[in-house]
Design a protein around this motif. Structure first.
Motif, PDB file in Angstrom:
ATOM      1  N   SER A 111       0.753  -1.318  -0.144  1.00  0.00           N
ATOM      2  CA  SER A 111      -0.049   0.052  -0.069  1.00  0.00           C
ATOM      3  C   SER A 111       0.796   1.311   0.057  1.00  0.00           C
ATOM      4  CB  SER A 111      -1.017   0.154   1.309  1.00  0.00           C
ATOM      5  OG  SER A 111      -1.727  -1.071   1.006  1.00  0.00           O
ATOM      6  N   ALA A 205     -13.016  -0.139   1.026  1.00  0.00           N
ATOM      7  CA  ALA A 205     -12.482  -0.255  -0.208  1.00  0.00           C
ATOM      8  C   ALA A 205     -13.272   0.390  -1.180  1.00  0.00           C
ATOM      9  CB  ALA A 205     -12.568  -1.768  -0.482  1.00  0.00           C
ATOM     10  N   THR A 206     -14.570   0.300  -1.401  1.00  0.00           N
ATOM     11  CA  THR A 206     -15.479   0.893  -2.087  1.00  0.00           C
ATOM     12  C   THR A 206     -15.194   2.590  -2.243  1.00  0.00           C
ATOM     13  OG1 THR A 206     -17.284  -0.656  -1.984  1.00  0.00           O
ATOM     14  CG2 THR A 206     -18.134   1.445  -2.845  1.00  0.00           C
ATOM     15  N   SER A 209     -11.958   3.183  -3.558  1.00  0.00           N
ATOM     16  CA  SER A 209     -11.825   2.956  -5.060  1.00  0.00           C
ATOM     17  C   SER A 209     -12.810   3.816  -5.893  1.00  0.00           C
ATOM     18  CB  SER A 209     -12.452   1.537  -5.410  1.00  0.00           C
ATOM     19  OG  SER A 209     -13.613   1.388  -4.979  1.00  0.00           O
ATOM     20  N   ASN A 215      -7.367   1.818  -8.794  1.00  0.00           N
ATOM     21  CA  ASN A 215      -6.194   1.754  -7.496  1.00  0.00           C
ATOM     22  C   ASN A 215      -4.703   1.835  -7.875  1.00  0.00           C
ATOM     23  OD1 ASN A 215      -6.335   1.062  -4.659  1.00  0.00           O
ATOM     24  ND2 ASN A 215      -5.640  -0.987  -5.111  1.00  0.00           N
ATOM     25  N   VAL A 220      -5.612   0.511  -1.468  1.00  0.00           N
ATOM     26  CA  VAL A 220      -6.364  -0.753  -1.062  1.00  0.00           C
ATOM     27  C   VAL A 220      -5.734  -1.728  -1.226  1.00  0.00           C
ATOM     28  CG1 VAL A 220      -8.758  -1.672  -1.484  1.00  0.00           C
ATOM     29  CG2 VAL A 220      -8.262   0.633  -1.704  1.00  0.00           C
ATOM     30  N   GLY A 222      -4.703  -5.907  -1.586  1.00  0.00           N
ATOM     31  CA  GLY A 222      -5.339  -6.860  -2.638  1.00  0.00           C
ATOM     32  C   GLY A 222      -6.434  -7.735  -2.114  1.00  0.00           C
ATOM     33  N   MET A 225      -9.488  -5.396  -2.587  1.00  0.00           N
ATOM     34  CA  MET A 225      -9.992  -5.543  -3.894  1.00  0.00           C
ATOM     35  C   MET A 225     -10.800  -6.657  -4.274  1.00  0.00           C
ATOM     36  SD  MET A 225      -9.278  -2.391  -4.736  1.00  0.00           S
ATOM     37  CE  MET A 225      -9.542  -2.074  -6.378  1.00  0.00           C
ATOM     38  N   ARG A 226     -10.047  -7.741  -4.004  1.00  0.00           N
ATOM     39  CA  ARG A 226     -10.841  -9.048  -4.228  1.00  0.00           C
ATOM     40  C   ARG A 226     -12.105  -9.060  -3.799  1.00  0.00           C
ATOM     41  NH1 ARG A 226      -5.311 -10.902  -3.710  1.00  0.00           N
ATOM     42  NH2 ARG A 226      -5.830 -11.584  -1.277  1.00  0.00           N
ATOM     43  N   LYS A 229     -14.663  -6.824  -5.510  1.00  0.00           N
ATOM     44  CA  LYS A 229     -14.943  -7.387  -6.791  1.00  0.00           C
ATOM     45  C   LYS A 229     -15.822  -8.500  -6.772  1.00  0.00           C
ATOM     46  CE  LYS A 229     -12.677  -9.145 -10.875  1.00  0.00           C
ATOM     47  NZ  LYS A 229     -11.319  -9.530 -11.615  1.00  0.00           N
TER      48      LYS A 229
END
Length: 412
Positions: A111, A205-206, A209, A215, A220, A222, A225-226, A229
């Protein structure tokens, strides 16, 4: 020694200033730190967390620069977010603690654009961030890192880890894990706490993002982010029912020939050969009333995302939320637009207001169908209020049976 009131204020101000810096420089971590309680504890020699609070020893705080304090704060909040405090009770605790630290430190490093100074304490050196096989910890879970250690591994073997830092850090570390609870992780309270932190992570995260959709800053981690997603996989039955509903009620196309991209799919989908053929003007309404849990709302939101994915950009419409009032539906044409529409609500439930809103505000462009995602815990209006518009009730239980319209069900 008892801290004076002035000294306590000085320490707490420093902790709050650290959180403010992190909000500016590493917003994901800063937003999550807003949910934590900071506690000064002279029995704590360094820093610790119990999953609800972050403890600091006054002497340890005196040793830290501002940058070092920011790292410690980010380190502790990631342990909480990743639920390290209640995991791994079946493992050797020393090795599992090290594994957790490797994962946390590596995520923070990433980060911060892999700047090693951001995970270094001058007294303890560079924090461990690489696994026994030399990969970065952010690529793995703590359990995966743990399994990389030879079972006969002891403290002396930790010294050879890439990115292990000083011998003092490798042998004991500055982070006090003794306040982690390994008991009761399967009870309802712990389960609820996990879900709370999943939602907080998705929300943080939202928010970040949206500011930086690509990103590029790497702010954020990983894993978040996963999570953002994936949200959760949409329900198979619902997607199949949506196919039939769209075909029957919305567009006039044939299922012959089928779309060959889905030859391996359990769904027999139409072929959108005509570039102008769209499943459009669908109004999705998600129940956000008090009877809908965060899990239920996340599931409903995920189903709309799944529908967009399924129709490969051919699904257009509006997404709105309701409880006892309508939160104005917003148009969407793709997943990116869907992501910026955020849930609102939390009061009672009324289905009548959906159809009243359509009648009063959408007469110039009526939806071709209305799909209502709900628990059904409210009185149903008369069918005539739908003005002939096909309605699909998507329910998250088996106990409610709407008196009219079509029905599909999902499970949470």
């Amino acid at each position: 020694m008892v801290l004076s009131g002035e000294k306590t204020k000085e320490y707490m101000k420093r902790l709050l200033m650290s959180r403010l810096r992190i909000l500016v420089n590493n917003g994901f971590y800063g937003l999550l730190l807003m949910h934590m309680i900071f506690t000064l504890d002279e029995s704590c020699k360094t820093a610790a967390t119990d999953g609800k609070r972050i403890f600091f020893g006054p002497g340890f705080l005196d040793e830290l620069s501002d940058q070092e304090l920011d790292f410690v704060m980010m380190h502790e909040i990631l342990h909480v977010v990743l639920q390290h405090c209640i995991r791994g009770k079946e493992f050797d605790q020393e090795l599992f603690n090290v594994s957790c630290d490797i994962v946390v430190n590596s995520n923070i490093l990433k980060s911060n654009n892999m700047d090693l100074q951001t995970i270094t304490l001058k007294k303890y050196g560079e924090a461990m961030h690489k696994t026994p096989n030399g990969t970065e910890g952010y690529e793995h879970t703590a359990e995966e890192v743990y399994k990389m250690f030879p079972r006969a591994s002891g403290k002396k073997n930790l010294l050879s880890l890439p990115g292990s830092g000083s011998p003092e850090n490798a042998a004991s570390g500055w982070d006090d894990h003794t306040r982690w609870s390994k008991e009761g992780e399967d009870d309802d309270g712990a389960s609820d706490e996990k879900e709370v932190w999943v939602k907080r992570t998705i929300d943080a995260a939202t928010a970040i993002s949206i500011r930086d959709p690509s990103n590029k800053q790497g702010s954020v981690p990983g894993f978040a982010m996963r999570l953002l997603k994936e949200l959760r996989e949409p329900q198979t039955d619902w997607r199949s029912i949506l196919n039939a509903f769209v075909q029957e009620e919305i567009v006039d196309y044939s299922f012959t020939p089928p779309d060959r991209r889905f030859d391996d799919s359990p769904f027999f989908l139409p072929d959108f050969n005509d570039k102008d053929t769209l499943a459009k003007d669908i109004l999705f309404m998600i129940d956000t009333s008090g009877s809908m849990s965060d899990d239920m709302i996340t599931a409903a939101y995920s189903e709309v995302k799944g529908a967009i994915d399924q129709f490969d950009g051919k699904l257009r419409g509006w997404l709105g939320f309701f409880d006892c009032a309508i939160f104005e539906p917003k148009p969407f044409a793709n997943e990116d637009e869907l992501r910026i529409i955020r849930p609102a609500g939390g009061g009672g439930t009324s289905f009548h207001i959906i159809f009243k809103y359509v009648s009063e505000h959408m007469q110039d462009n009526l939806p071709v169908s209305i799909i209502i995602l709900t628990d059904g815990c409210a009185g149903f209006p008369s069918e005539k209020m739908a003005m002939g518009i096909p309605v699909l009730w998507l329910l998250n239980n088996e106990s409610v049976d709407p008196p009219w319209g079509k029905v599909a069900r999902i499970t949470v």
